[in-house]
Design a protein around this motif. Structure first.
Motif, PDB file in Angstrom:
ATOM      1  N   ASP A 151       0.865  -1.175   0.000  1.00  0.00           N
ATOM      2  CA  ASP A 151       0.000   0.000   0.000  1.00  0.00           C
ATOM      3  C   ASP A 151       0.907   1.232   0.000  1.00  0.00           C
ATOM      4  O   ASP A 151       1.569   1.525   0.988  1.00  0.00           O
ATOM      5  N   ARG A 152       0.939   1.950  -1.122  1.00  0.00           N
ATOM      6  CA  ARG A 152       1.883   3.066  -1.259  1.00  0.00           C
ATOM      7  C   ARG A 152       1.534   4.238  -0.354  1.00  0.00           C
ATOM      8  O   ARG A 152       2.413   4.898   0.199  1.00  0.00           O
ATOM      9  N   LYS A 153       0.237   4.515  -0.169  1.00  0.00           N
ATOM     10  CA  LYS A 153      -0.156   5.654   0.656  1.00  0.00           C
ATOM     11  C   LYS A 153       0.211   5.438   2.116  1.00  0.00           C
ATOM     12  O   LYS A 153       0.580   6.379   2.823  1.00  0.00           O
ATOM     13  N   ARG A 154       0.105   4.212   2.568  1.00  0.00           N
ATOM     14  CA  ARG A 154       0.477   3.897   3.949  1.00  0.00           C
ATOM     15  C   ARG A 154       1.939   3.467   4.062  1.00  0.00           C
ATOM     16  O   ARG A 154       2.459   3.329   5.170  1.00  0.00           O
ATOM     17  N   ASP A 155       2.570   3.220   2.913  1.00  0.00           N
ATOM     18  CA  ASP A 155       3.941   2.717   2.864  1.00  0.00           C
ATOM     19  C   ASP A 155       4.070   1.464   3.727  1.00  0.00           C
ATOM     20  O   ASP A 155       4.972   1.336   4.547  1.00  0.00           O
ATOM     21  N   GLU A 156       3.149   0.530   3.496  1.00  0.00           N
ATOM     22  CA  GLU A 156       3.122  -0.718   4.247  1.00  0.00           C
ATOM     23  C   GLU A 156       3.130  -1.908   3.290  1.00  0.00           C
ATOM     24  O   GLU A 156       2.438  -1.903   2.268  1.00  0.00           O
ATOM     25  N   THR A 157       3.898  -2.915   3.646  1.00  0.00           N
ATOM     26  CA  THR A 157       3.952  -4.148   2.869  1.00  0.00           C
ATOM     27  C   THR A 157       3.488  -5.310   3.733  1.00  0.00           C
ATOM     28  O   THR A 157       3.939  -5.471   4.867  1.00  0.00           O
ATOM     29  N   MET A 158       2.585  -6.084   3.190  1.00  0.00           N
ATOM     30  CA  MET A 158       2.037  -7.246   3.896  1.00  0.00           C
ATOM     31  C   MET A 158       2.421  -8.505   3.126  1.00  0.00           C
ATOM     32  O   MET A 158       2.385  -8.526   1.901  1.00  0.00           O
ATOM     33  N   GLU A 159       2.800  -9.540   3.863  1.00  0.00           N
ATOM     34  CA  GLU A 159       3.126 -10.822   3.237  1.00  0.00           C
ATOM     35  C   GLU A 159       2.402 -11.941   3.976  1.00  0.00           C
ATOM     36  O   GLU A 159       2.519 -12.064   5.195  1.00  0.00           O
ATOM     37  N   LYS A 160       1.655 -12.735   3.232  1.00  0.00           N
ATOM     38  CA  LYS A 160       0.933 -13.874   3.806  1.00  0.00           C
ATOM     39  C   LYS A 160       1.350 -15.138   3.066  1.00  0.00           C
ATOM     40  O   LYS A 160       1.535 -15.138   1.848  1.00  0.00           O
TER      41      LYS A 160
END
Length: 215
Positions: A151-160
């Protein structure tokens, strides 16, 4: 009977008003740009093309926004452009780089708000004769899927990640394609992908990570 007709008319007017409001809100904002990488197959064995299509359809369903053809709330970036960005990010980061490390550079290249990258990391199946007196056919299957969402706006990367294995008497539920589908469903569910997307569309953030008030 007349009361029922009035009620139906009221519901129709209410829905029309809500739809018009949602359309007006969407028109005032830039569409959310989504880059979905075509399913990557990193396993020793590859599934048939129809199985790949089936897995990708599960992702597409999670990323679907109703009435998007009218609302234009989401823009799905061209698949070939997304694949080119993935190849460039992979070449820059090196072959040993984790998939998670590639999502942010891709978002910057594509100016994408959300990057979705799915990988079939394991896919194998074989049969053997059991050791019992009746010599039952034993099926061994395993599948694994990794899902990365940036998510670029939150600058968050999620990995599942999800892994399934079957090692038992022959049964359709032990089919490797069934396991792969279950893995994809699990990572989509754990990432809560559809809710995340609808939050981005209907509760957008500004560039500083603050929620924009919907007036």
């Amino acid at each position: 009977m007349l009361r029922k007709q009035y009620f139906l008319l009221f519901c129709f007017i209410l829905l029309a008003g809500m739809f018009s409001f949602a359309r007006a809100e969407a028109a005032d904002r830039e569409p959310l740009k989504i880059a979905r990488v075509p399913l990557l197959v990193a396993s020793a064995f590859s599934p048939h093309a129809d199985i790949v299509d089936s897995l990708e359809q599960r992702l597409d369903q999670a990323l679907h926004i109703p009435l998007n053809g009218t609302l234009h709330a989401v823009e799905y970036l061209d698949e070939s452009d997304v694949k080119d960005a993935y190849d460039a990010a992979r070449e820059s980061a090196g072959r040993r780089a984790r998939y998670k490390a590639l999502a942010k550079p891709m978002a910057e290249m594509l100016k994408a708000d959300i990057v979705v990258l799915s990988v079939l990391t394991d896919y194998a199946s074989y049969q053997r004769i059991g050791w019992g007196w009746d010599g039952d056919i034993i099926r061994y299957s395993r599948a694994a899927v990794t899902l990365v969402v940036y998510d670029r706006k939150r600058d968050e990367t999620m990995e599942k990640r999800a892994f399934r294995v079957y090692d038992d008497a022959y049964s359709p539920r032990g089919d490797v394609d069934v396991l792969a589908a279950a893995c994809m469903d699990q990572v989509i569910r754990e990432a809560d992908l559809h809710r995340m997307l609808t939050d981005e569309v209907f509760h957008p953030l500004d560039g500083q990570g603050e929620e924009i008030a919907m007036e």
